[in-house]
Design a protein around this motif. Structure first.
Motif, PDB file in Angstrom:
ATOM      1  N   ALA A  66       0.840  -1.206   0.000  1.00 18.12           N
ATOM      2  CA  ALA A  66       0.000   0.000   0.000  1.00 18.12           C
ATOM      3  C   ALA A  66       0.876   1.258   0.000  1.00 18.12           C
ATOM      4  O   ALA A  66       0.585   2.244  -0.691  1.00 18.12           O
ATOM      5  CB  ALA A  66      -0.927  -0.005   1.216  1.00 18.12           C
ATOM      6  N   HIS A  67       1.983   1.211   0.773  1.00 16.94           N
ATOM      7  CA  HIS A  67       2.893   2.366   0.784  1.00 16.94           C
ATOM      8  C   HIS A  67       3.581   2.526  -0.574  1.00 16.94           C
ATOM      9  O   HIS A  67       3.819   3.645  -1.035  1.00 16.94           O
ATOM     10  CB  HIS A  67       3.924   2.213   1.906  1.00 16.94           C
ATOM     11  N   LEU A  68       3.888   1.406  -1.187  1.00 15.18           N
ATOM     12  CA  LEU A  68       4.516   1.449  -2.514  1.00 15.18           C
ATOM     13  C   LEU A  68       3.559   2.037  -3.543  1.00 15.18           C
ATOM     14  O   LEU A  68       3.960   2.861  -4.384  1.00 15.18           O
ATOM     15  CB  LEU A  68       4.945   0.026  -2.911  1.00 15.18           C
ATOM     16  N   VAL A  69       2.297   1.644  -3.478  1.00 19.69           N
ATOM     17  CA  VAL A  69       1.305   2.160  -4.431  1.00 19.69           C
ATOM     18  C   VAL A  69       1.207   3.690  -4.313  1.00 19.69           C
ATOM     19  O   VAL A  69       1.140   4.403  -5.318  1.00 19.69           O
ATOM     20  CB  VAL A  69      -0.064   1.472  -4.216  1.00 19.69           C
ATOM     21  N   VAL A  70       1.251   4.220  -3.085  1.00 23.01           N
ATOM     22  CA  VAL A  70       1.217   5.683  -2.906  1.00 23.01           C
ATOM     23  C   VAL A  70       2.374   6.331  -3.667  1.00 23.01           C
ATOM     24  O   VAL A  70       2.190   7.314  -4.406  1.00 23.01           O
ATOM     25  CB  VAL A  70       1.322   6.067  -1.403  1.00 23.01           C
ATOM     26  N   GLU A  71       3.576   5.769  -3.508  1.00 27.97           N
ATOM     27  CA  GLU A  71       4.760   6.366  -4.149  1.00 27.97           C
ATOM     28  C   GLU A  71       4.683   6.239  -5.671  1.00 27.97           C
ATOM     29  O   GLU A  71       5.034   7.178  -6.388  1.00 27.97           O
ATOM     30  CB  GLU A  71       6.042   5.687  -3.645  1.00 27.97           C
TER      31      GLU A  71
END
Ligand SMILES: NC(=O)c1ccc[n+]([C@@H]2O[C@H](COP(=O)([O-])OP(=O)(O)OC[C@H]3O[C@@H](n4cnc5c(N)ncnc54)[C@H](O)[C@@H]3O)[C@@H](O)[C@H]2O)c1
Length: 355
Positions: A14-19
Motif C-alpha cells: 500500500a505504501h509502494l502504491v502511494v509512491e
C-alpha cells in the motif's frame, strides 16, 4: 510506466502504491487479500489523489495474470507469506506460495512478454552465520524455510536474467517499521510479529507484557541489535530500483540504514512516542536469533543514490500515530477484533526502558 504490484493491498504494497501513483505511474494490483486489505488500497489511492486497478485473486491464477499483465512494463512482486515462525511450522505452505507462486508468475510474464521485475527479498536470506555487517556478497545460508524461499526466488531471477536477458532487482529489506505520515495506512498491529507492533500491543493491552528475548547478549545493553528502515524510505527504494532495471541482469541490494538499534532503544522510542511505559518481561534467547543483524547499505547508495531519510524516532512515532488514529486497523478486507484501547496516559506512567 504501467506497473503491476503483486501484494499491493499489504503493508509494504500500500505504501509502494502511494509512491508509484505519486510519481505518475499507472498501477495494477493483484492481491488475494489473504493478509491484505481493500481499505489499505482505497486509502493509498486517496492519499495519492489518483486511482489504480485491483484484481482480486492468486498470482498463480494464469488467466487472471494474463489480464493483469496486459500492457504492463514492469512487475513489482511483493505477494508472499512472510512469517519466519509460521514458516518453521508449515514450510510447505511457504514453498507453494513463495516459490510455486513466483514460478507461476514468471511463466505468466514470459507469456505476456514482460521481462522487468523488482522482487521483495529479505535480510532473512543471510542466516545467522554471516559476519556483520551483511553485504550482498556475504554467504547466504538461511535459517528458516521463509528465508530459503526468498533466496530461491532470487536464484530464479538470476537465471532468467542469464537465460532470457531479463532485468531483475532483488531488494533485501531489513526491518520495515512505521506508517505513512498521513497516519492513514500502516501495519495492523494485531497480527504483526515484529518488535514495534509487539511493543505497541503491550502498551495498549496493559496485561500483555512485551517479552524481550535475550538480555545477556554481548551488546551495549544486552539486547539484540537490528537495522530498521522506515516504510516510506523502503517504498521509495523501489522507485530507485526501477532505474536499475534499465540494464539487463540481476542486481541484489540491501535496503537498510546501516544503523543498529537495540531492543531497549526501540522500546524507549515507543515510550517517547506514546508517553506511556511499555511493560516488559525478560525472556530467554530465541534459538536462531543473532546478537547483531546489520546491513551494509553502501551498494544501493553508491549505485542508485539511496539514502534513508527517517530515523528511529520518526519510524516509531509514525507507527504510533497510525495506531492512535486506527485502533481497529482497516475497516474493509479482514477485520480485527481489537478492544478499544486505553490511549490516555495513566498517572504514574513515565517513559522508561527498564524491566
Ligand atoms: N514486512 C516485513 O517485515 C518484510 C521484511 C522483509 C521482506 N518482506 C517481504 O515483503 C513483501 C510484502 O510484505 P508485507 O509486509 O507487505 O506483507 P503483507 O502480508 O502485508 O503483504 C503481502 C500481500 O500479498 C498478498 N498475497 C499473499 N499471497 C498471495 C498470492 N498467492 N496471490 C496474491 N496475493 C497474495 C497478501 O494478501 C498481502 O496483501 C513480502 O514478499 C515479504 O516477504 C517483508
Amino acid at each position: 510506466m504501467r506497473i503491476l504490484v503483486t501484494g499491493g493491498a499489504g503493508y509494504i504494497g500500500a505504501h509502494l502504491v502511494v509512491e508509484l501513483l505519486g510519481a505518475g505511474h499507472d498501477v495494477v494490483v493483484v492481491d488475494d487479500l489473504s493478509t491484505g486489505h481493500v481499505d489499505a488500497l482505497a486509502r493509498a489511492q486517496s492519499i495519492a489523489g489518483r486511482t489504480c486497478s485491483l484484481l482480486v485473486g492468486d498470482i498463480a491464477d494464469r488467466d487472471l495474470m494474463a489480464r493483469a499483465l496486459d500492457g504492463v512494463d514492469t512487475v513489482m512482486h511483493l505477494a508472499a507469506f512472510k512469517q519466519v515462525g509460521e514458516s518453521m511450522a508449515r514450510p510447505e505452505r511457504y514453498f507453494r506460495n513463495n516459490v510455486g507462486g513466483l514460478a507461476s508468475l514468471l511463466e505468466s510474464m514470459v507469456e505476456a512478454g514482460v521481462s522487468r521485475i523488482v522482487y521483495s527479498s529479505t535480510a532473512a536470506v543471510y542466516g545467522s552465520q554471516a559476519p556483520m555487517p551483511l553485504r550482498e556478497d556475504s554467504a547466504a545460508f538461511p535459517d528458516s524455510p521463509y528465508g530459503l524461499t526468498k533466496l530461491q526466488g532470487e536464484g530464479m531471477l538470476h537465471q532468467l536474467a542469464r537465460c532470457r536477458d531479463w532485468s531483475a532487482v532483488s531488494l533485501r529489506y531489513f526491518n520495515p517499521v512505521g506508517a505513512h505520515p498521513s497516519a492513514r495506512i500502516g501495519e495492523p498491529i494485531e497480527v504483526a510479529a515484529s518488535l514495534v507492533p509487539r511493543a505497541l500491543r503491550a502498551l495498549l493491552h496493559r496485561d500483555d507484557r512485551l517479552t524481550v528475548f535475550g538480555t545477556d547478549y554481548d551488546t551495549p545493553d544486552g539486547t539484540c541489535l537490528r537495522d530498521y528502515i522506515h516504510i516510506v524510505d523502503l517504498a521509495r527504494a523501489h522507485l530507485l530500483a526501477l532505474r536499475a532495471l534499465d540494464a539487463p541482469g540481476h542486481r541484489v541490494y540491501n535496503v537498510g540504514t546501516g544503523r543498529p538499534h537495540s531492543v531497549l532503544e526501540v522500546v524507549a522510542a515507543c515510550e517517547r512516542a506514546s508517553g506511556m511505559r511499555v511493560p516488559l518481561v525478560r525472556g530467554d534467547r530465541r534459538p536462531g536469533d543473532v546478537p547483531v543483524a546489520l546491513a551494509d547499505p553502501s551498494r544501493f547508495r553508491e549505485d542508485m543514490g539511496f539514502e534513508a531519510r527517517y530515523g528511529l524516532d520518526a519510524m516509531v512515532t509514525s507507527a504510533w500515530n497510525w495506531l492512535v488514529n486506527n485502533p481497529r486497523g482497516y475497516l474493509l478486507g479482514r477485520r480485527f477484533a481489537l478492544p478499544r484501547p486505553q490511549l490516555r496516559r495513566r498517572a504514574g506512567d513515565r517513559p522508561q526502558s527498564a524491566f
